[in-house]
Scaffold this motif. Structure first.
Motif, short mmCIF file in Angstrom:
data_model
loop_
_atom_site.label_atom_id
_atom_site.label_comp_id
_atom_site.label_asym_id
_atom_site.label_seq_id
_atom_site.Cartn_x
_atom_site.Cartn_y
_atom_site.Cartn_z
N ASN A 10 -9.98 -8.71 -18.36
CA ASN A 10 -9.25 -7.52 -17.65
C ASN A 10 -9.75 -6.85 -16.48
O ASN A 10 -9.21 -6.53 -15.45
CB ASN A 10 -9.25 -6.10 -18.73
CG ASN A 10 -8.09 -6.26 -20.00
OD1 ASN A 10 -7.24 -7.30 -19.81
ND2 ASN A 10 -8.41 -5.61 -21.02
N ALA A 11 -11.45 -7.12 -16.40
CA ALA A 11 -11.90 -6.57 -15.30
C ALA A 11 -11.56 -7.48 -13.87
O ALA A 11 -11.26 -7.13 -12.88
CB ALA A 11 -13.51 -6.58 -15.40
N ALA A 17 -6.39 -7.32 -8.62
CA ALA A 17 -5.23 -6.50 -8.24
C ALA A 17 -5.47 -5.65 -7.19
O ALA A 17 -4.87 -5.22 -6.03
CB ALA A 17 -4.89 -5.72 -9.53
N SER A 18 -6.93 -5.02 -7.11
CA SER A 18 -7.40 -4.17 -6.02
C SER A 18 -7.48 -5.08 -4.70
O SER A 18 -7.18 -4.64 -3.61
CB SER A 18 -8.82 -3.60 -6.47
OG SER A 18 -8.82 -2.88 -7.54
N LEU A 23 -5.51 -5.96 0.95
CA LEU A 23 -5.02 -6.91 1.85
C LEU A 23 -3.35 -6.54 2.21
O LEU A 23 -3.32 -6.62 3.57
CB LEU A 23 -5.07 -8.51 1.22
CG LEU A 23 -6.70 -8.85 0.86
CD1 LEU A 23 -6.51 -10.27 0.27
CD2 LEU A 23 -7.66 -8.76 2.05
N ALA A 24 -2.79 -6.26 1.28
CA ALA A 24 -1.59 -5.97 1.70
C ALA A 24 -1.60 -4.80 2.45
O ALA A 24 -0.61 -4.60 3.50
CB ALA A 24 -0.83 -5.84 0.34
N ALA A 25 -2.43 -3.67 2.12
CA ALA A 25 -2.44 -2.49 2.88
C ALA A 25 -2.74 -2.72 4.46
O ALA A 25 -2.43 -2.13 5.36
CB ALA A 25 -3.39 -1.55 2.32
N ARG A 46 -4.48 3.88 2.05
CA ARG A 46 -3.10 3.11 1.82
C ARG A 46 -3.26 2.25 0.47
O ARG A 46 -2.24 2.37 -0.13
CB ARG A 46 -2.80 2.20 3.12
CG ARG A 46 -1.41 1.34 2.86
CD ARG A 46 -0.34 2.13 3.06
NE ARG A 46 -0.16 2.98 4.15
CZ ARG A 46 0.73 2.73 5.06
NH1 ARG A 46 1.23 1.46 4.98
NH2 ARG A 46 0.87 3.34 5.99
N ALA A 47 -4.30 1.70 0.43
CA ALA A 47 -4.27 0.92 -0.98
C ALA A 47 -4.78 1.59 -2.35
O ALA A 47 -4.44 1.24 -3.40
CB ALA A 47 -5.32 -0.21 -0.77
#
Lengths: 203, 203
Positions: A10-11, A17-18, A23-25, A46-47
């Motif tokens: 999970n970690a 995901a972070s 990167l998308a932000a 933003r992220a």
């Protein structure tokens, strides 16, 4: 695939995901505010992560943006992309260069790509990283397609494939960076034809 | 020259001397401190003039640097420079490209030229000025040399001279901007030969 992989914890999943959110932000934000005004603070906000999360993984905004480009170039299945190879070199190169023209004219990529190129121009370390991680693998794909044509007798036997790649892809990138004229599908076709045939009269 | 010109007044001469001192100072300073740290204050101090003198003539440090490049490209006699034309196109182009390689490898020009290219990449107005005042006239000289070869039957009749110029000069500039490999006299020769002969086998 025959190797078995342990399912991610999970970690690990949360970290990934972070990482993708950051990167998308960064990629979105540089389009909106430009590279000069891009900041780690802005990307974090933003992220939806803390600034320290970003600094744990990246030393600078340039490094974040670079990884954003790497993420874009990754194939969803983790495999290698290859250039089209229908056997018709001229048609394949025209298709690839027309797609490049479309990408260079896409307003979503304009500011991030100019920022990346500027950073490379001024930062030899980033240029080395770019050569190794982004341009190098891409260049190998291009040379792979040319090598296949060379084996088929469609390209000169003694051709230097690096010079050939520079000659096919260089003019587009240049025209775009210097804003030195229209980047149209017709220009892409003309570059491919002229590179293949050469400037001299063909007898 | 048959036109008579009035001798310049003392004030005109003083202005011209200040202008040249400012442009030379900007060019020196950008080599030493880099474009990011170049400032109007610094240029003024180096040139021994007041800040307001610079602001009277130029709106920004980018504009000063641009004019410094224009000054460098001016011929001492005010005439047009031309590319060598010995009748041997391949040898002439190699000589010109080797000189370009030398210039791009000259540490004195490195930082100012990277700064100018960066500004052009991000500033459409400066790009337009560059196209009109620097790249445009230079491109005409290149096309002039190619046109002369075309008339002599050494280049294909239907060749698009703009594409030809991009193909000969683009790879060098690109390799330099992206720091994507060695810029050597051998590379210059190889670009000229490959552009002239094309990538296909010549029969």
């Amino acid at each position: 695939m025959t190797t078995q992989r342990k399912p991610p914890s999970n970690a690990t999943r949360r970290n990934e995901a972070s990482r993708r959110a950051i990167l998308a932000a960064a990629f979105e934000l540089v389009q909106e505010v430009g590279y000069a005004k891009l900041s780690i603070e802005g990307i974090a906000a933003r992220a939806g992560v803390g600034k320290q999360t970003i600094y744990r993984w990246w030393p600078s905004k340039g490094a974040v943006l670079f990884d954003a480009f790497l993420m874009l170039s990754e194939q969803p299945d983790g495999g290698e992309s290859a250039l089209p190879d229908t056997g018709d070199l001229e048609a394949d190169l025209k298709a690839v260069l027309r797609a490049t023209v479309e990408e260079l004219n896409d307003p979503r990529y304009d500011e991030p790509m100019r920022a990346l190129n500027t950073e490379i121009t001024h930062d030899p370390a980033l240029a080395a990283l770019y050569a190794e991680r982004l341009d190098g693998p891409m260049r190998e794909l291009k040379k792979g397609r040319l090598r296949s044509a060379q084996r088929a007798g469609q390209l000169a036997e003694d051709l230097d494939l690096d010079v050939a790649v520079d000659m096919i892809w260089g003019p587009l990138l240049n025209r775009w960076l210097q804003r030195a004229g229209g980047l149209t599908p017709g220009y892409a076709d003309s570059v491919v034809e002229t590179a293949l045939n050469g400037l001299r009269p063909r007898r």
